[in-house]
Enzyme design. Structure first.
Site, mmCIF file in Angstrom:
data_model
loop_
_atom_site.group_PDB
_atom_site.id
_atom_site.type_symbol
_atom_site.label_atom_id
_atom_site.label_comp_id
_atom_site.label_asym_id
_atom_site.label_seq_id
_atom_site.Cartn_x
_atom_site.Cartn_y
_atom_site.Cartn_z
ATOM 1 N N ASP A 117 34.579 48.318 32.880
ATOM 2 C CA ASP A 117 35.548 47.610 32.045
ATOM 3 C C ASP A 117 36.732 48.546 31.811
ATOM 4 O O ASP A 117 36.626 49.523 31.052
ATOM 5 C CB ASP A 117 34.914 47.221 30.709
ATOM 6 C CG ASP A 117 33.877 46.108 30.841
ATOM 7 O OD1 ASP A 117 33.299 45.965 31.937
ATOM 8 O OD2 ASP A 117 33.652 45.403 29.855
ATOM 9 N N LYS A 137 35.802 37.156 30.332
ATOM 10 C CA LYS A 137 34.988 37.774 29.288
ATOM 11 C C LYS A 137 35.763 37.833 27.976
ATOM 12 O O LYS A 137 36.660 38.653 27.824
ATOM 13 C CB LYS A 137 34.561 39.187 29.700
ATOM 14 C CG LYS A 137 33.699 39.908 28.647
ATOM 15 C CD LYS A 137 33.259 41.274 29.148
ATOM 16 C CE LYS A 137 32.516 42.049 28.063
ATOM 17 N NZ LYS A 137 32.069 43.389 28.531
ATOM 18 N N LYS A 139 39.392 40.164 30.865
ATOM 19 C CA LYS A 139 38.705 40.272 29.575
ATOM 20 C C LYS A 139 39.758 40.333 28.474
ATOM 21 O O LYS A 139 40.792 40.979 28.630
ATOM 22 C CB LYS A 139 37.833 41.527 29.589
ATOM 23 C CG LYS A 139 37.117 41.857 28.288
ATOM 24 C CD LYS A 139 36.293 43.130 28.471
ATOM 25 C CE LYS A 139 35.716 43.623 27.153
ATOM 26 N NZ LYS A 139 34.956 44.883 27.323
#
Length: 329
Positions: free
Chosen positions: A166, A265, A229
């Site tokens: 991430d 996400k 995300k």
């Protein structure tokens, strides 16, 4: 609802279908992207009341939500013991007696997300389960460390065994409209990930406008992001429904033009079961059932699982239990 044994679980997107290879930066497409803020906010405001599921249907959706959670600990006082407990919870996120009462086989969470220093511990604790380990990287959460160190951090986490990375983008590139710089940065992070897949954290609460969110989403996908995300969870404003709607529309546009699916996400502030249901309904409405699988949708959460398990116990027994009966770690 169909489930799989832990030994057969595999969530990595490259195991489900071809990864997003990215494409050349198309500035005409980027500049053409707009966002009608008032219309987006009106649409988002209707979402919680438009889709309501009850009783067995609600329990089934909540079980689905569990399989989509990136169970996360990102605290300064993380220890190997805490991470092992978190991994044990990821392996068995719902008490066995509740699963038996619901007629369910074993399920797991979508992944476990930790800082780099805890990657090896998590990998060891999850060995043989098929549950991926995700590492936050690139100077998380601010992303302001020297660029070569951010790239090296990605490489070190992959070397330590992380299946997913991430990364945080440089917000200044978005705020300055320097889309070429954002594209090049994202390409470099994708290359450093190798076979590990990459989630691009936009930190949407710091991007200023929904149009910036839409354009940043598109540029990151063009550069090869496997997921986009919302947030690090450390900003003042994290995942919201208007931001999610904008990002999902960008994913849909990208898929329609390129044929490549990119995951989504939402992270930060999603702590209640009812919120998870709203996001699941939004995904189904905007992108369809294919995006309701762990290779294309994850919740970034630490406390969400506890509330879902309490709701499941209420469904089974008719009574709410104390939170300590469903400790997340």
């Amino acid at each position: 609802m169909q489930t799989h044994s832990p030994e057969r679980t595999a969530h990595l997107p490259q195991l489900a279908e071809a990864r997003n290879p990215g494409m050349a930066l198309d500035m005409d497409w980027v500049r053409a992207v707009q966002a009608n803020t008032s219309a987006i906010e009106r649409r988002a405001a209707t979402l919680p009341g438009r889709r309501s599921v009850k009783k067995d249907h609600q329990a089934a959706w909540l079980l689905k939500a569990i399989t989509l959670i990136d169970l996360t600990t990102l605290a300064g006082d993380d220890t190997p013991g805490r991470v092992r407990r978190l991994c044990a919870k990821a392996r068995q996120p719902v008490r066995a007696d509740l699963l038996d009462a619901l007629g369910m086989d074993a399920i797991t969470t979508g992944a476990v997300c930790v800082y780099h220093d805890m990657v090896e511990t998590a990998v060891d604790a999850l060995r043989g389960t098929g549950i991926p380990v995700a590492a936050v990287s690139t100077g998380f959460p601010a992303g302001l460390s020297p660029f070569h160190l951010r790239v090296a951090e990605v490489e070190e986490s992959v070397k330590a065994g992380a299946d997913e990375i991430d990364i945080v983008i440089s917000r200044r590139h978005v705020l300055n409209g320097d889309w070429q710089a954002l594209y090049g940065e994202m390409q470099a992070f994708r290359a450093a990930c190798g076979e590990a897949h990459v989630k691009a954290i936009l930190a949407t609460g710091e991007l200023g406008t929904l149009r910036n969110v839409a354009r940043a989403s598109l540029v990151c996908m063009m550069a090869g992001a496997d997921f986009i995300k919302t947030s690090t969870g450390k900003e003042g404003v994290n995942a919201t429904l208007p931001v999610s709607l904008v990002m999902l529309r960008a994913i849909r546009d990208y898929y329609q033009r390129t044929g490549h699916r990119v995951g989504y996400k939402p992270a930060g502030g999603i702590s209640k079961a009812k919120d998870a249901l709203t996001y699941l309904a939004l995904m189904k409405d905007e992108l369809g059932d294919r995006w309701l699988e762990p290779d294309l949708f994850r919740f970034g959460a630490s406390s969400l699982l506890g509330d879902i398990e309490r709701q499941l116990e209420h469904h089974v027994t008719g009574a709410y239990s104390a939170g300590y009966r469903h400790a997340a770690g």
